[in-house]
Design an enzyme around this catalytic site. Structure first.
Site, PDB file in Angstrom:
ATOM      1  N   CYS A 181      -5.276 -16.442 -27.707  1.00  7.67           N
ATOM      2  CA  CYS A 181      -4.143 -15.692 -27.144  1.00  7.67           C
ATOM      3  C   CYS A 181      -3.524 -16.504 -26.000  1.00  7.67           C
ATOM      4  O   CYS A 181      -2.310 -16.546 -25.823  1.00  7.67           O
ATOM      5  CB  CYS A 181      -4.588 -14.338 -26.596  1.00  7.67           C
ATOM      6  SG  CYS A 181      -5.538 -13.336 -27.733  1.00  7.67           S
ATOM      7  N   HIS A 185       0.052 -17.306 -24.236  1.00  9.77           N
ATOM      8  CA  HIS A 185       0.239 -16.312 -23.177  1.00  9.77           C
ATOM      9  C   HIS A 185      -0.570 -16.613 -21.923  1.00  9.77           C
ATOM     10  O   HIS A 185      -1.006 -15.693 -21.236  1.00  9.77           O
ATOM     11  CB  HIS A 185      -0.104 -14.921 -23.705  1.00  9.77           C
ATOM     12  CG  HIS A 185       0.821 -14.445 -24.782  1.00  9.77           C
ATOM     13  ND1 HIS A 185       2.121 -14.077 -24.538  1.00  9.77           N
ATOM     14  CD2 HIS A 185       0.642 -14.299 -26.118  1.00  9.77           C
ATOM     15  CE1 HIS A 185       2.696 -13.720 -25.679  1.00  9.77           C
ATOM     16  NE2 HIS A 185       1.820 -13.849 -26.656  1.00  9.77           N
ATOM     17  N   ARG A 229       0.582  -4.816 -32.688  1.00  7.01           N
ATOM     18  CA  ARG A 229       0.922  -6.000 -31.891  1.00  7.01           C
ATOM     19  C   ARG A 229      -0.205  -7.039 -31.958  1.00  7.01           C
ATOM     20  O   ARG A 229       0.015  -8.222 -32.163  1.00  7.01           O
ATOM     21  CB  ARG A 229       1.207  -5.570 -30.446  1.00  7.01           C
ATOM     22  CG  ARG A 229       1.531  -6.640 -29.430  1.00  7.01           C
ATOM     23  CD  ARG A 229       2.748  -7.462 -29.730  1.00  7.01           C
ATOM     24  NE  ARG A 229       2.487  -8.484 -30.735  1.00  7.01           N
ATOM     25  CZ  ARG A 229       3.391  -9.226 -31.340  1.00  7.01           C
ATOM     26  NH1 ARG A 229       4.659  -9.089 -31.071  1.00  7.01           N
ATOM     27  NH2 ARG A 229       3.067 -10.125 -32.247  1.00  7.01           N
ATOM     28  N   CYS A 233      -0.311 -10.734 -33.820  1.00  5.56           N
ATOM     29  CA  CYS A 233      -0.590 -11.941 -33.023  1.00  5.56           C
ATOM     30  C   CYS A 233      -1.704 -12.762 -33.668  1.00  5.56           C
ATOM     31  O   CYS A 233      -1.591 -13.966 -33.813  1.00  5.56           O
ATOM     32  CB  CYS A 233      -0.997 -11.565 -31.603  1.00  5.56           C
ATOM     33  SG  CYS A 233       0.399 -11.388 -30.470  1.00  5.56           S
TER      34      CYS A 233
END
Lengths: 272, 218
Positions: A181, A185, A229, A233
């Site tokens: 992730c 991010h 979501r 991802c």
């Protein structure tokens, strides 16, 4: 209703980007932002879905012919005000940390006698479908936290362990692309194509991002939840399929939510 | 005798756990790395080409994850070892030629297809270069996670060293940056040798949109 909106987006993007020889990425991003503001003034299409969720919450359904009015989302039976701003949390009756969706599932199974596998299978609406029952209920519950402070508890070992595991999952690089992730991010000012990527390890961006989900996705014409979501991802990360309501999905949500503590719930948001 | 007494009890307890609403038996407890791996394996299901083995980590993946999470950079030894392994992973093109067809390379750079569970493994994957790199004047929809590659060949020339360095970098970006976030397009088998050559041509051909601003990309 969907089509004119998409057309408006194309127009806006076209108007802001195409005629300029020196067209830059910022211009297109601004176009999307303008479009978002324009839509917000006219109301979010999620409003209709929220109304469906309102009906579903009060409707007697399932083999037990019961409504969800006794469902305890952490604030006491039937209390939805502020519930989402305090989720995920540990539920003693279930013996586990639950996010909104796994808790709703729990209530639908235990109070209404509905079939868990069926609910999970239909939790995310398909292309062109109206929102699923789960999406509608999520929209209804989330709306009742609008304007409230995100305050997800870390008050027992289960909640703290969930956060610690969720944090490790956030940074877990693996798969053919070596992504975690954090690859997208974990730094400021990053973009994939024209899509801005919030740095979810900083409070400001984490609050803004988390506070805007669940959201109505214009490009999909659907209200998308946090479970969606995360699943999407991971798909882009080239990982296998994230199971609906799985422990990893909840632990990761705990991590993201706690990082966003102190922010304000704005959901259902509106996304491209 | 003890086991005889305990066995029915255990069975009864297991049954009650299953039948009761408590489903906590399927949960992973603790926060160790092993617990997280076990949790991840239980939380994903395989589909298409995306197997559960994608959750397992190489030394690079594990050490770079740890470094990112703790904010503590790799030790010099760790970094050197990862970069040496990356260099050893690189295979030079079999015929010694680095440059293919830039037009095919542009298509690869634009395409984000491939390696997702919904993708058809029989179809060629893309490299999705534009997702992270500014590459040509005509493409305004580019990301910024990687550095700009505009005029890549024009400014660097096409000496053997430059070609080899670039091939190696695209093949395995960890050769010079232990925890690079760029996928290992050659070493991980993401692109074929022919595709890698096409991307190289996009970077170096003087007539490609990377080096010639007048070339339209759409």
């Amino acid at each position: 209703m969907k089509k004119p909106m998409l057309a408006a987006l194309v127009l806006l993007l076209g108007a802001s980007a195409a005629p300029l020889g020196t067209a830059c990425a910022e211009t297109a991003a601004q176009g999307i932002e303008q479009y978002r503001e324009m839509l917000n003034e006219g109301g979010n299409p999620a409003d209709l879905i929220v109304m469906t969720g309102d009906d579903l919450w009060h409707e007697k359904r399932g083999p037990k012919h019961a409504s969800l009015e006794k469902c305890d989302l952490g604030m006491g039976p039937g209390v939805i005000k502020g519930a989402y701003a305090h989720l995920p949390r540990y539920f003693k009756d279930a013996g586990r940390v639950m996010d909104l969706e796994s808790r709703l599932l729990y209530c639908m199974v235990n109070l209404q006698g509905l079939d868990a596998d069926k609910i999970k299978k239909n939790a995310m609406s398909g292309k062109g479908d109206y929102s699923s029952d789960m999406e509608s209920l999520v929209g209804y519950v989330v709306t009742a936290s609008k304007g409230m402070k995100i305050d997800v508890p870390q008050s027992n070992r289960q909640e703290r362990d969930a956060y610690a595991r969720g944090r490790q999952i956030f940074f877990h690089r693996s798969g053919p692309y070596d992504f975690s992730c954090a690859s997208c991010h974990g730094s400021n000012g990053q973009r994939i194509r024209l899509q801005d990527l919030p740095n979810l390890t900083t409070p400001e961006a984490a609050r803004k991002a988390y506070g805007s989900w669940p959201a109505y996705r214009v490009s999909q014409g659907a209200l998308r939840t946090m479970q969606w979501r995360l699943k999407d991802c991971f798909k882009q990360q080239r990982m296998p399929v994230l199971k609906y309501g799985s422990q990893a999905s909840i632990d990761l949500t705990v991590f993201l939510a706690v990082e966003a503590n102190g922010g304000t719930m704005q959901a259902p948001g509106l996304k491209r | 005798m003890n086991t005889l007494r305990i066995a029915p009890l255990a069975a009864a307890m297991a049954l009650s756990l299953l039948s009761a609403n408590s489903v906590a038996a399927d949960l992973v407890a603790g926060t160790t790395h092993d617990a997280v791996i076990k949790e991840l394996k239980a939380s994903f299901s395989e589909k298409g080409m995306a197997k559960l083995s994608r959750i397992d980590q190489s030394v690079m993946q594990r050490e770079c994850s740890q470094a990112a999470m703790t904010g503590k950079p790799l030790s010099k030894e760790q970094a050197d070892k990862i970069m040496a392994a990356a260099r050893a992973s690189v295979k030079q093109p079999a015929d010694g030629k680095y440059l293919g067809d830039w037009k095919a390379g542009e298509k690869i750079a634009q395409s984000g297809k491939g390696w997702q569970y919904s993708d058809n493994p029989a179809k060629p994957a893309g490299g999705n270069c534009y997702a992270c790199h500014d590459m040509s004047k005509g493409e305004i929809s580019y990301g910024n996670i990687g550095p700009s590659l505009r005029h890549y060949g024009k400014t660097r020339g096409t000496s053997k060293e430059v070609l080899e360095y670039t091939w190696n970098k695209v093949y395995n970006s960890h050769i010079s940056n232990a925890c690079s976030v760029m996928p290992r397009f050659g070493a991980a088998g993401l692109l074929t040798e022919t595709q890698l050559k096409d991307v190289m041509a996009l970077l170096f051909d003087p007539h490609s949109p990377v080096n010639d601003d007048s070339v339209k990309v759409h």
